[in-house]
Design an enzyme around this catalytic site. Structure first.
Site, PDB file in Angstrom:
ATOM      1  N   TRP A 446       2.873   4.451   6.925  1.00 17.04           N
ATOM      2  CA  TRP A 446       4.102   4.040   6.232  1.00 17.04           C
ATOM      3  C   TRP A 446       4.215   4.673   4.840  1.00 17.04           C
ATOM      4  O   TRP A 446       5.324   4.882   4.354  1.00 17.04           O
ATOM      5  CB  TRP A 446       4.167   2.514   6.144  1.00 17.04           C
ATOM      6  N   ASN A 447       3.103   5.009   4.199  1.00 17.60           N
ATOM      7  CA  ASN A 447       3.137   5.618   2.870  1.00 17.60           C
ATOM      8  C   ASN A 447       2.193   6.814   2.891  1.00 17.60           C
ATOM      9  O   ASN A 447       1.026   6.713   2.522  1.00 17.60           O
ATOM     10  CB  ASN A 447       2.714   4.599   1.808  1.00 17.60           C
ATOM     11  N   HIS A 451      -1.676   7.515   1.499  1.00 19.63           N
ATOM     12  CA  HIS A 451      -2.682   7.639   2.560  1.00 19.63           C
ATOM     13  C   HIS A 451      -3.446   8.946   2.436  1.00 19.63           C
ATOM     14  O   HIS A 451      -4.686   8.956   2.546  1.00 19.63           O
ATOM     15  CB  HIS A 451      -2.000   7.560   3.927  1.00 19.63           C
ATOM     16  N   TYR A 459     -11.928   8.305   0.710  1.00 20.19           N
ATOM     17  CA  TYR A 459     -12.623   8.020   1.971  1.00 20.19           C
ATOM     18  C   TYR A 459     -13.641   9.114   2.317  1.00 20.19           C
ATOM     19  O   TYR A 459     -14.826   8.820   2.536  1.00 20.19           O
ATOM     20  CB  TYR A 459     -11.598   7.876   3.097  1.00 20.19           C
ATOM     21  N   HIS A 484      -2.427  -3.034  -6.150  1.00 15.10           N
ATOM     22  CA  HIS A 484      -1.354  -3.968  -5.811  1.00 15.10           C
ATOM     23  C   HIS A 484      -1.317  -5.122  -6.819  1.00 15.10           C
ATOM     24  O   HIS A 484      -0.234  -5.538  -7.261  1.00 15.10           O
ATOM     25  CB  HIS A 484      -1.552  -4.510  -4.393  1.00 15.10           C
TER      26      HIS A 484
END
Length: 565
Positions: A446-447, A451, A459, A484
């Protein structure tokens, strides 16, 4: 390996049976690479056989995996037999053919009877065995019912509160005219050029070997951390001089700046290591001159039609850094893909969508969301679960509409407009997240700018340090949960952990959604994803509004009486 006795010879004959073991070893190695990968959702060979694309399939080191190399392994079964599946299909085909012959003969015999038979073996359409899949009419019915329910809620809102939409209030809210003092938000944005200049200066010092690698990386780390912490301190000390919109803009700006400077520093570090491996460790002219001399000696001719790529350290300039800071991406590269021209008609459409989208979002917030949030304060504070649940469901629809409008406004209209102005060619800002069958797939689609940043700069480096893929994924969620919370608590000056807990709750929710996807199918997994989006966000809004009012308006709250609405 086994030994058998040949009756015509005296010595034993060696018969090799290790081929299935080799096949299992290759298959085990493939699955071992895939289990450490963040880009694969299949966990066995049978599901890998049905994988349609390998475009986003990488191993734990970020290297692409081509399943075509393992096609022979995937086509074989667990016993190493490559033809067992074909034999099984052949037997099934024969059985089906024979059954069809018998059914046709029975049908002809029944049709020849004088009773005018009209019955034949059939399943009900709602049975899985019927094979019926055309439910488009029910989809239209559900869509119409949803529209009627939304229209009823909208009409109820208009009859109860009247027309609350007032564009003048939007101007006051966006500009912060009735909140705060002066232009502190603008000053904080301008102050960011201090961190940008420090970052560029240190990178130039590292390229010229004026600064040691250890000292340079230490300065860069402190500079990046201070850049994201400085707004927190200023807003906390001078909170009354900031409007909510101004503080939110500052926090979003510095969060993006933090991610971009991190990518800029880390990418230049990768280039610097490669540059030192190719060049002697001594004072040198620019790499472009050395590259031209090397090409001239090797007889390589430049193609005039091919654009020359920027090489390290020629990229270390304000022009290059400012382009990256304005480009709609979080991952730095020395040579971004560029478009050849600006499509004026396309740009005009995106700007018009942005303007209309902002007005639609503000209208929904002012007309629909604000009254629902205010009415949820008292029952939520008194823990009246029945009324609070009703308020949550009442808030879910307008909040979800606002979120969908914001998604289209931000990730399609605004980012495409910025990309068009900046000649930025990579417009993959989102994927088909609406088809996500589990929470992991949703967060990966979605983003896409965030990501890609998390995979490239967090990662993969964590996995390369020796941690498992699960530990690396947990660190990514921790990192995302912090930002967030940063983007909500700091502007509201209400330091709670609801957004942090909401993001960390995605880890067990992803396990549940994958389990439901395996047990009940991908459709139920997609329903879980939509339910978490529709219900999770209004619950978070109600929590923060309750804490914000209690923190800043405790006196006014004590005199508030609950009115059933």
């Amino acid at each position: 390996m086994t030994t058998t006795k040949d009756p015509k010879e005296k010595g034993p004959t060696i018969k090799t049976t290790a081929q299935p073991a080799q096949t299992n070893g290759v298959a085990g190695g493939l699955m071992k690479r895939l289990r450490r990968s963040a880009s694969v959702t299949e966990h066995n060979l049978s599901s890998l056989r049905n994988r349609k694309s390998t475009q986003h399939l990488f191993d734990q080191h970020g290297n692409p995996i081509d399943l075509q190399q393992y096609r022979k392994v995937l086509d074989k079964d667990e016993n190493g037999n490559g033809t067992s599946e074909k034999k099984l299909r052949y037997r099934r085909t024969q059985s089906v053919t024979r059954a069809e012959e018998i059914s046709n003969k029975e049908a002809k015999q029944r049709k020849a009877q004088p009773d005018r038979s009209i019955h034949r073996p059939r399943d009900s359409l709602f049975s899985w065995s019927s094979g019926f899949t055309n439910f488009s009419g029910l989809v239209n019915w559900a869509f119409l019912l949803l529209c009627m329910g939304g229209l009823r809620l909208g009409l109820e809102n208009l009859l109860k509160y009247g027309i609350r939409i007032n564009p003048i209030d939007w101007y006051f809210f966006l500009s912060g005219r009735n909140e705060g003092e002066g232009h502190n938000s603008l000053f904080l944005v301008l102050y960011s050029f201090v961190h940008i200049s420090i970052c560029l200066a240190v990178e130039k010092g590292l390229a010229l070997e004026i600064i040691s690698e250890g000292l340079g990386m230490f300065i860069q780390t402190i500079n990046i951390i201070v850049s994201v912490c400085f707004p927190v301190v200023i807003i906390h000390l001078k909170g009354s001089t900031f409007s909510i919109m101004g503080a939110t803009t500052v926090c979003f700006y510095y969060a993006i700046l933090f991610l971009k400077l991190w990518s800029y520093v880390q990418t230049n570090m990768w280039c610097r290591k490669t540059y030192y491996q190719r060049q002697p460790r001594e004072r040198r002219p620019s790499i472009s001159v050395a590259e031209l001399e090397r090409n001239h000696k090797s007889g390589v001719e430049d193609d005039e039609d091919v654009a020359k790529l920027v090489q390290y350290p020629d990229n270390l300039s304000y022009k290059d850094l400012m382009y990256f800071l304005l480009a709609p991406t979080l991952c730095y590269e020395l040579n971004f893909p560029r478009t050849s021209r600006i499509r004026k008609h396309f740009l005009l459409k995106r700007l018009l969508e942005t303007f209309v989208g902002v007005n639609v979002v503000l209208a929904i917030v002012q007309q629909w969301i604000t009254p629902s949030v205010r009415n949820s304060l008292i029952p939520f504070s008194n823990m009246n679960m029945g009324v609070a649940t009703e308020r949550l469901l009442k808030l879910a629809l307008p909040n979800h509409l606002c979120w969908l409008c914001f998604f289209y406004l931000m990730f399609h209209s605004f980012l495409n407009a910025i990309g068009e102005v900046m000649y930025f060619a990579d417009r993959n800002f989102y994927c088909d997240w609406w088809n996500a069958n589990n929470i992991d797939t949703f967060w990966r689609t979605w983003n896409m700018p965030v990501h890609r940043w998390c995979v490239r700069h967090l990662y993969i480096p964590v996995v390369q340090m020796g941690y498992s893929s699960r530990q690396a994924s947990t660190m990514v969620f921790l990192f995302s949960a912090f930002f967030h919370e940063y983007l909500v608590s700091v502007p509201l000056q209400t330091y709670k952990i609801w957004a942090f807990l909401g993001m960390m709750g995605q880890i067990p929710l992803s396990i549940i959604s994958r389990y439901i996807e395996r047990r009940l199918g991908p459709r139920m997994g997609n329903i879980i994803v939509w339910a978490s989006i529709i219900l999770g966000q209004p619950l978070c809004i109600m929590c923060y509004y309750h804490d914000y009012v209690i923190t800043h308006f405790q006196t006014a709250l004590n005199g508030t009486e609950f009115q059933n609405s």
